[in-house]
Design a protein around this motif. Structure first.
Motif, PDB file in Angstrom:
ATOM      1  N   TYR A 146       0.836  -1.211   0.000  1.00  0.00           N
ATOM      2  CA  TYR A 146       0.000   0.000   0.000  1.00  0.00           C
ATOM      3  C   TYR A 146       0.869   1.257   0.000  1.00  0.00           C
ATOM      4  O   TYR A 146       0.647   2.179  -0.785  1.00  0.00           O
ATOM      5  N   VAL A 147       1.855   1.283   0.896  1.00  0.00           N
ATOM      6  CA  VAL A 147       2.747   2.446   0.974  1.00  0.00           C
ATOM      7  C   VAL A 147       3.522   2.620  -0.330  1.00  0.00           C
ATOM      8  O   VAL A 147       3.683   3.747  -0.832  1.00  0.00           O
ATOM      9  N   GLY A 148       4.009   1.499  -0.889  1.00  0.00           N
ATOM     10  CA  GLY A 148       4.749   1.559  -2.151  1.00  0.00           C
ATOM     11  C   GLY A 148       3.901   2.124  -3.278  1.00  0.00           C
ATOM     12  O   GLY A 148       4.351   2.989  -4.047  1.00  0.00           O
ATOM     13  N   ASN A 149       2.635   1.667  -3.383  1.00  0.00           N
ATOM     14  CA  ASN A 149       1.735   2.173  -4.424  1.00  0.00           C
ATOM     15  C   ASN A 149       1.425   3.652  -4.215  1.00  0.00           C
ATOM     16  O   ASN A 149       1.344   4.425  -5.169  1.00  0.00           O
ATOM     17  N   LEU A 150       1.243   4.035  -2.944  1.00  0.00           N
ATOM     18  CA  LEU A 150       0.952   5.433  -2.630  1.00  0.00           C
ATOM     19  C   LEU A 150       2.095   6.351  -3.079  1.00  0.00           C
ATOM     20  O   LEU A 150       1.876   7.369  -3.742  1.00  0.00           O
ATOM     21  N   LEU A 151       3.329   5.956  -2.748  1.00  0.00           N
ATOM     22  CA  LEU A 151       4.496   6.765  -3.132  1.00  0.00           C
ATOM     23  C   LEU A 151       4.703   6.743  -4.646  1.00  0.00           C
ATOM     24  O   LEU A 151       5.068   7.763  -5.245  1.00  0.00           O
ATOM     25  N   ARG A 152       4.476   5.576  -5.249  1.00  0.00           N
ATOM     26  CA  ARG A 152       4.656   5.473  -6.707  1.00  0.00           C
ATOM     27  C   ARG A 152       3.710   6.416  -7.434  1.00  0.00           C
ATOM     28  O   ARG A 152       4.120   7.184  -8.316  1.00  0.00           O
ATOM     29  N   ILE A 153       2.427   6.370  -7.074  1.00  0.00           N
ATOM     30  CA  ILE A 153       1.432   7.214  -7.744  1.00  0.00           C
ATOM     31  C   ILE A 153       1.739   8.695  -7.526  1.00  0.00           C
ATOM     32  O   ILE A 153       1.656   9.518  -8.449  1.00  0.00           O
ATOM     33  N   LYS A 154       2.126   9.048  -6.303  1.00  0.00           N
ATOM     34  CA  LYS A 154       2.422  10.448  -5.988  1.00  0.00           C
ATOM     35  C   LYS A 154       3.587  10.964  -6.814  1.00  0.00           C
ATOM     36  O   LYS A 154       3.490  12.014  -7.470  1.00  0.00           O
ATOM     37  N   TYR A 155       4.701  10.225  -6.808  1.00  0.00           N
ATOM     38  CA  TYR A 155       5.913  10.751  -7.442  1.00  0.00           C
ATOM     39  C   TYR A 155       5.901  10.632  -8.961  1.00  0.00           C
ATOM     40  O   TYR A 155       6.497  11.471  -9.642  1.00  0.00           O
ATOM     41  N   VAL A 156       5.199   9.630  -9.511  1.00  0.00           N
ATOM     42  CA  VAL A 156       5.122   9.577 -10.979  1.00  0.00           C
ATOM     43  C   VAL A 156       4.235  10.698 -11.505  1.00  0.00           C
ATOM     44  O   VAL A 156       4.464  11.228 -12.595  1.00  0.00           O
ATOM     45  N   ASN A 157       3.225  11.093 -10.734  1.00  0.00           N
ATOM     46  CA  ASN A 157       2.387  12.217 -11.163  1.00  0.00           C
ATOM     47  C   ASN A 157       3.165  13.529 -11.106  1.00  0.00           C
ATOM     48  O   ASN A 157       3.051  14.362 -12.014  1.00  0.00           O
ATOM     49  N   ILE A 158       3.948  13.711 -10.046  1.00  0.00           N
ATOM     50  CA  ILE A 158       4.790  14.910  -9.959  1.00  0.00           C
ATOM     51  C   ILE A 158       5.805  14.916 -11.101  1.00  0.00           C
ATOM     52  O   ILE A 158       6.026  15.941 -11.765  1.00  0.00           O
ATOM     53  N   LEU A 159       6.413  13.747 -11.351  1.00  0.00           N
ATOM     54  CA  LEU A 159       7.378  13.619 -12.444  1.00  0.00           C
ATOM     55  C   LEU A 159       6.735  13.955 -13.781  1.00  0.00           C
ATOM     56  O   LEU A 159       7.273  14.750 -14.574  1.00  0.00           O
ATOM     57  N   GLY A 160       5.550  13.362 -14.030  1.00  0.00           N
ATOM     58  CA  GLY A 160       4.875  13.591 -15.303  1.00  0.00           C
ATOM     59  C   GLY A 160       4.514  15.044 -15.526  1.00  0.00           C
ATOM     60  O   GLY A 160       4.718  15.586 -16.619  1.00  0.00           O
ATOM     61  N   GLN A 161       3.989  15.692 -14.497  1.00  0.00           N
ATOM     62  CA  GLN A 161       3.602  17.098 -14.638  1.00  0.00           C
ATOM     63  C   GLN A 161       4.813  17.991 -14.886  1.00  0.00           C
ATOM     64  O   GLN A 161       4.739  18.957 -15.651  1.00  0.00           O
ATOM     65  N   ASN A 162       5.934  17.671 -14.237  1.00  0.00           N
ATOM     66  CA  ASN A 162       7.156  18.441 -14.463  1.00  0.00           C
ATOM     67  C   ASN A 162       7.661  18.279 -15.890  1.00  0.00           C
ATOM     68  O   ASN A 162       8.095  19.251 -16.522  1.00  0.00           O
ATOM     69  N   VAL A 163       7.606  17.054 -16.398  1.00  0.00           N
ATOM     70  CA  VAL A 163       8.068  16.799 -17.771  1.00  0.00           C
ATOM     71  C   VAL A 163       7.178  17.524 -18.775  1.00  0.00           C
ATOM     72  O   VAL A 163       7.675  18.151 -19.727  1.00  0.00           O
ATOM     73  N   ILE A 164       5.858  17.466 -18.584  1.00  0.00           N
ATOM     74  CA  ILE A 164       4.923  18.152 -19.480  1.00  0.00           C
ATOM     75  C   ILE A 164       5.163  19.660 -19.434  1.00  0.00           C
ATOM     76  O   ILE A 164       5.172  20.340 -20.473  1.00  0.00           O
ATOM     77  N   TYR A 165       5.400  20.183 -18.239  1.00  0.00           N
ATOM     78  CA  TYR A 165       5.687  21.616 -18.086  1.00  0.00           C
ATOM     79  C   TYR A 165       6.952  21.991 -18.863  1.00  0.00           C
ATOM     80  O   TYR A 165       6.967  22.980 -19.606  1.00  0.00           O
ATOM     81  N   ASP A 166       8.003  21.188 -18.708  1.00  0.00           N
ATOM     82  CA  ASP A 166       9.283  21.483 -19.381  1.00  0.00           C
ATOM     83  C   ASP A 166       9.133  21.413 -20.892  1.00  0.00           C
ATOM     84  O   ASP A 166       9.659  22.268 -21.626  1.00  0.00           O
ATOM     85  N   LEU A 167       8.423  20.403 -21.363  1.00  0.00           N
ATOM     86  CA  LEU A 167       8.264  20.222 -22.810  1.00  0.00           C
ATOM     87  C   LEU A 167       7.451  21.357 -23.419  1.00  0.00           C
ATOM     88  O   LEU A 167       7.815  21.906 -24.474  1.00  0.00           O
ATOM     89  N   ARG A 168       6.368  21.741 -22.746  1.00  0.00           N
ATOM     90  CA  ARG A 168       5.546  22.844 -23.267  1.00  0.00           C
ATOM     91  C   ARG A 168       6.327  24.155 -23.245  1.00  0.00           C
ATOM     92  O   ARG A 168       6.254  24.954 -24.187  1.00  0.00           O
ATOM     93  N   GLN A 169       7.090  24.372 -22.183  1.00  0.00           N
ATOM     94  CA  GLN A 169       7.902  25.585 -22.081  1.00  0.00           C
ATOM     95  C   GLN A 169       8.955  25.621 -23.180  1.00  0.00           C
ATOM     96  O   GLN A 169       9.191  26.664 -23.806  1.00  0.00           O
ATOM     97  N   HIS A 170       9.583  24.469 -23.422  1.00  0.00           N
ATOM     98  CA  HIS A 170      10.610  24.375 -24.469  1.00  0.00           C
ATOM     99  C   HIS A 170      10.020  24.659 -25.844  1.00  0.00           C
ATOM    100  O   HIS A 170      10.583  25.424 -26.634  1.00  0.00           O
TER     101      HIS A 170
END
Length: 603
Positions: free
Chosen positions: A96-120
């Motif tokens: 449960y803890v592993g899934n919670l951290l995975r979902i949280k950090y992959v969403n943060i990662l994804g949003q950061n990548v989308i932000y960088d790509l759109r900015q670029h």
């Protein structure tokens, strides 16, 4: 609508070429480079969390089958069974803890990548030359920056980590199945090669379908953007019904493309479920035979049952992920098409900065063509001295605006040189040139925001008093003070609350606040009434002192005071001189003035 249909056919022809391209793994790796900045922060946390939850899922079936069934239940060891239950509960807590951290950090990662790509992408598009915007509609650019990048969101927020998780899970399950019983593992997994063969056959059709979706979406957005911008023209000519009918055609095509792609993509999941059913039948039939033959235990059979249910789940997700990947590739092709676009106006590595521009302009045997069929300037040489006010006149298409564009270095000459203060503009930095040149266009653009912010646009560090002084100089202060909140009045999109004349006065103030060394007025007084024009003319006489000014005007009354007037035709200078000199020659300029006075008399 015939024009729109021809445009659509041309768009179809150029975009359809992308469909025939094979899957580009290099492009995928290029896309994944946007994850690189996060490989030491967010990504490791997400991977560790994923590994914890995946390992729990793999080992729980082994414990249940080989320990709980074959040992605890077989020996009626209640104490061991209790400990197994507690141990599995703790493991699921880690899961449960592993899934919670995975979902949280992959969403943060994804949003950061989308932000960088759109900015670029946006930053890159801003630096492209005018020639790029001559051939691309605002709608198609908007689609790339918004819709196409949004299509990558699922790939980066869930796709990357989920693929790793499913690959680890599948690999682990296969290893454990063969460790438990090689015979039963071979029997159960015999369907895999057949499934792989059929799914491979589906890939090309699915990929083509999603690429078609991207093309149809681009058409829909481009037409919608054009229709909204041209709504006044549509209503003026009472073409609402025909425009709606045409939009319905594009919308229907987009709807059909989505349905076709979704239908083909949806075929994969039922196929996986059918494979799961076949595997279950094999497990029951052959597993029962092996139990009766004494080759496997009941616990091994139970573990196999758990693993078989788990096995098809990641395969199904990988199939869905493949569809997402196809959508992402279709979108990324279009994104990288823009990112690979290079400015036609390029800056040299050793380009020099023009630190204190004086404003002495020279055209040395300049030739320029927008394309092979449109030669705007065949061979032009002229000189504009420092502090001189020069007017360019001539019929439409004579090359007036092209000369202004070359001075601002929006384009580079095909041949010859354009020099400012003796420096070839191609040897100078673009920013140092444009930062000291202000351009006031006929079609004035006003940004959303306050009047104050719009005037300050060319010089963000200007004080409020400086902004107000610039507005007073050009006569804009009168109408601004009458607005509800004066200089802090919010203007609507494109400045629709202002009249055409007020928008032009605003652009005058914006240009003058920037304190340019060269001022270009391209039909800048065309939407201003005669009284306002006289007021501006008085202000300009003071303002233009010490600056080089280029005035482009069809209304010849605005250029009478120019130091020199160049009369152009087909990119060539027919004659030049002051207003009085040209009138005395009774040449082309004389005829232009005469025809304008005749038109005024007729009115």
């Amino acid at each position: 609508m015939a024009r729109n249909k021809k445009h659509l056919e041309r768009f179809q022809y150029t975009e359809d070429n992308a469909i025939e391209k094979p899957f580009n793994w290099t492009q995928l790796l290029r896309l994944l480079k946007y994850v690189r900045p996060y490989t030491k922060t967010l990504l490791p946390i997400a991977i560790v969390a994923m590994l914890v939850s995946t390992l729990v899922r793999m080992f729980v079936p082994v414990i249940i089958g080989r320990v709980a069934f074959d040992v605890a239940i077989a020996d009626e060891n209640i104490r061991l069974l209790v400990w197994i239950v507690i141990g599995i509960s703790v493991m699921y807590l880690f899961n449960y803890v592993g899934n919670l951290l995975r979902i949280k950090y992959v969403n943060i990662l994804g949003q950061n990548v989308i932000y960088d790509l759109r900015q670029h992408l946006f930053s890159h598009v801003q630096r492209l030359s005018h020639r790029f915007f001559d051939t691309k509609s605002a709608g198609s650019i908007l689609v790339r920056i918004m819709n196409d990048i949004n299509s990558l969101q699922e790939l980066f927020t869930n796709g990357i980590i989920n693929v790793l998780m499913d690959i680890v899970l599948l690999s682990g399950i296969i290893v454990l199945l063969f460790a438990l019983s090689p015979k039963l593992a071979l029997a159960v997994l015999i369907i895999i090669p057949i499934m792989f063969y059929i799914s491979t056959k589906l890939r090309r059709n699915i990929r083509r379908s999603w690429q078609t979706v991207r093309i149809e979406q681009s058409k829909l957005n481009s037409h919608l953007n054009e229709s909204l911008q041209g709504m006044r023209i549509t209503q003026a000519f009472a073409q609402e019904n025909e425009n709606a009918e045409y939009f319905e055609g594009i919308n229907t095509t987009n709807f059909q493309a989505w349905n076709d792609a979704s239908r083909k993509s949806a075929m994969f999941r039922p196929f996986v479920e059918m494979s799961n059913a076949v595997g279950t039948v094999i497990l029951l039939a052959y597993g029962a035979h092996l139990i009766l033959a004494g080759d496997i235990t009941i616990g091994t059979f139970v573990s196999f049952s758990f693993f078989l249910g788990m096995f098809w789940e990641p395969i199904s997700r990988l199939g869905q992920m493949y569809n997402q990947l196809l959508m992402a590739m279709a979108a990324s092709e279009r994104i990288f098409e823009f990112l690979d676009e290079q400015p036609n106006v390029k800056e040299k590595e050793n380009a020099v900065e023009i630190m204190d521009m004086k404003g002495h302009i020279e055209f040395d045997r300049v030739q320029f063509a927008y394309d092979d069929k449109r030669i705007a300037i065949p061979d032009l040489s002229l000189e504009m001295k420092q502090g001189e006010t020069v007017a360019l006149v001539g019929h439409t298409g004579s090359g007036k605006s092209t000369i202004a564009n070359l001075i601002s270095r929006f384009y580079d000459p095909t041949e010859g040189r354009v020099k400012i203060d003796g420096i070839d503009l191609q040897d100078a930095t673009i920013e140092s040139v444009r930062s000291q040149i202000s351009v006031v266009l006929q079609d004035t653009f006003v940004f959303s925001g306050t009047i104050m912010e719009n005037i300050r646009f060319g010089r963000p560090d200007a004080e409020d008093e400086e902004v107000k002084e610039a507005a007073k100089v050009v006569g804009a202060d009168d109408f601004i003070e009458r607005l509800p909140e004066g200089y802090f009045t919010e203007v609507e999109e494109r400045g629709n609350i202002l009249s055409a004349g007020e928008r032009q006065l605003l652009s005058f103030a914006r240009a003058l606040l920037a304190d340019p060394r060269i001022l270009i007025l391209d039909e800048a007084t065309s939407s201003i009434d005669t009284e306002t024009e006289m007021r501006i003319q008085e202000a300009l006489n003071k303002l233009l002192e010490g600056r080089t000014a280029i005035m482009i005007a069809h209304r010849l009354s605005t250029i009478r005071e120019a130091d020199r007037i160049f009369v152009l035709q087909d990119g060539k200078i027919l004659e030049n001189g002051s207003h009085e000199e040209l009138m005395e020659r009774e040449g082309e300029y004389y005829e232009l003035v005469k025809s304008q006075f005749q038109m005024l008399d007729a009115i």
